[in-house]
Design an enzyme around this catalytic site. Sequence first.
Site, short mmCIF file in Angstrom:
data_model
loop_
_atom_site.label_atom_id
_atom_site.label_comp_id
_atom_site.label_asym_id
_atom_site.label_seq_id
_atom_site.Cartn_x
_atom_site.Cartn_y
_atom_site.Cartn_z
N GLU B 120 -2.53 2.41 -1.65
CA GLU B 120 -2.54 3.87 -1.87
C GLU B 120 -3.10 4.60 -0.66
O GLU B 120 -2.61 5.67 -0.30
CB GLU B 120 -3.33 4.22 -3.14
N HIS B 123 -0.51 5.04 1.91
CA HIS B 123 0.34 6.21 1.67
C HIS B 123 -0.29 7.47 2.25
O HIS B 123 0.40 8.31 2.82
CB HIS B 123 0.55 6.42 0.16
N CYS B 135 4.06 -7.73 2.15
CA CYS B 135 3.30 -6.64 2.77
C CYS B 135 2.58 -5.85 1.68
O CYS B 135 3.14 -5.60 0.61
CB CYS B 135 4.23 -5.73 3.56
N CYS B 157 4.50 -2.40 9.47
CA CYS B 157 3.69 -1.32 8.88
C CYS B 157 2.43 -1.08 9.71
O CYS B 157 1.97 0.05 9.84
CB CYS B 157 3.34 -1.64 7.43
#
Lengths: 454, 171
Positions: B120, B123, B135, B157
């Site tokens: 989270e 994000h 991932c 990422c």
Amino acid sequence: MKPKASVLVVDDEEIVRDSLASWLEEDGYRVDTAPDGPSALAKLAERAYAILLVDLKMPGMDGLEVLTKARPMQPDAAVIIMTAYATVDTAVQAMKQGAYDYLVKPFEPEELSLMVGKLTNAQALQQENVLLRKALKRQCEFKDMLSKSPKMEAVFELARTAAKSNSTVLVLGESGTGKEVLARAIHAESLRREGPFVGVSCAALTESLLESELFGHEKGAFTGATGSARGKFEIAAGGTLFLDEIGDISPKLQLDLLRVLDAKEFRRVGGTQLIKTDVRIIAATNRDLKKLVESGTFREDLYYRLNVIPVTLPPLRERKEDIPLLVDHFLAQLRAEMHKPLEAVSKEAMELLMAHEWPGNVRELRNVLERAAVLTRGPILTPLELDLTPPVVSGSPGGAAAEGADSLREMERRHIVTTLKQHHWNITRSAKALGIDRVTLYNKIKRYQIREDE
Amino acid sequence: MDEEALERVRRQVEGAFALPTRLTAVNGPPGETRDAKRGQHSSTRILRWILTGIPRSAEKVLGITDVDLFIPVLTFVFGEAQVGGSAAVVSTARLRLTYDDRPAPHDLVEGRLVKECLHELGHTFGLVHCPEVACVMSRSNSVLDVDQKRAALCRDCRQRLEDLIEERNRS
């Protein structure tokens, strides 16, 4: 990273819109929201969406109405109807009206993930399919001219730019490569397209006739000039004057032409009044003008006047990838002209067409197909009907590179001799078979000193 | 979660994003985030509540709660975050259970919590879901998905995160 698709969420409840938008944004989608049908339709009018998530029950315009109105606006968008009150009827109705699927709220996260993932994958595949088909069909066009060849694409690009200007264009290329077709296309794309396109073949006429043809004459200017006549420079006013085979004009006419190009005015033969010109010149030749300048046959100053935008059309043998495309194109033309059910050429015939060296270029190809189309009784043209002379193989395989140019000329000479013999020295038929015009054939006979008795 | 476990989570988060991280205990979430009919809390409303009280010293706030979270169209969510924003929330309610709804071992729950916190927060830095199942940024629709991923970003990422942080520092 490849940007993901756009999604539109339509729901009258703010918390539903926001939470669903947030959930989809975490997946990387670009999300827009709309609180009701009319705002959704307004958004659809503004941008393309891959997916529409639409609530079924909304005050005013309900989900099914949004679906019905959205379909014609964005037929490629997949609509998912969301409903808290699932009935078989509404589901069936939604699917009938073109919904991709429907979801009963609340649904499992996995269900939504799978549906959206499956949908976007399918859309990506479909898009890839369209792109691949496009790539397969990739061809460039310039008015009536078609090609898949990068060389021709560059020619079209240059011609397009040239068309926008008023500058003189010099089209170079072998006989039958489509110099006049290109000149006409440039004219048709230019600002002068409403004006006339006037063509003159400079090699077909004697010096005095060409002079009169270009500049016109006054009554009594020469024996037989019973009245005055306008020349091509006057007739082409406001349009384009196409001077074909410019490399063949006499030194006197070269000078006359140079003066017109410089002063933009001229006098009719036997006339005293200066007439202003308003033409765009497109000149063409199959001869090496630079060499003619070096040998003193062509005026250097005129060469530079004409050579403002040179466009060189490659011979067909250098763009053989275009042969299937041109065959299709010409067969369609011939089908319409002859009212014959011509469909294609057979595999063997195509192999023959691909192997041929095409000294007469595209015009020769058109003529070969036309002859075959006349002869054929079926929809498929065969090698027999093509009647192509097998390519002449040089007898000296170990020939040095320096000899290459000579052997190519020799090949052309031999091909012409064979064709002339085949047609009993009928110039019109031989020229047609070679895909060149009669004047060019005469010039080649002269240049190669071909005699009937050899 | 006990304080020691939360401290371990904090250290992992600090290590992953290389940013000072601290724990603060608060009362909440407030009653209005609860949906009586569903017996769950709206993650979107909790995010809104977090956003009303972000301390000046903090760039990102991650709420950790034991209440079960939902968004209206879905049966539940493990958490929610503002992509490229400041707030995120993670619930331990579903992480405590095995796939067939039995209590999961404590260290497994803690491991899952670390993953979902990293996810989270990822994000909030602008990362979106990653197709690489191992991932930490891959989407989890069930605890099985959570268990499949590692508590780390994949190479792509990680690179993307560095780019995003650099972009943010420049602007």
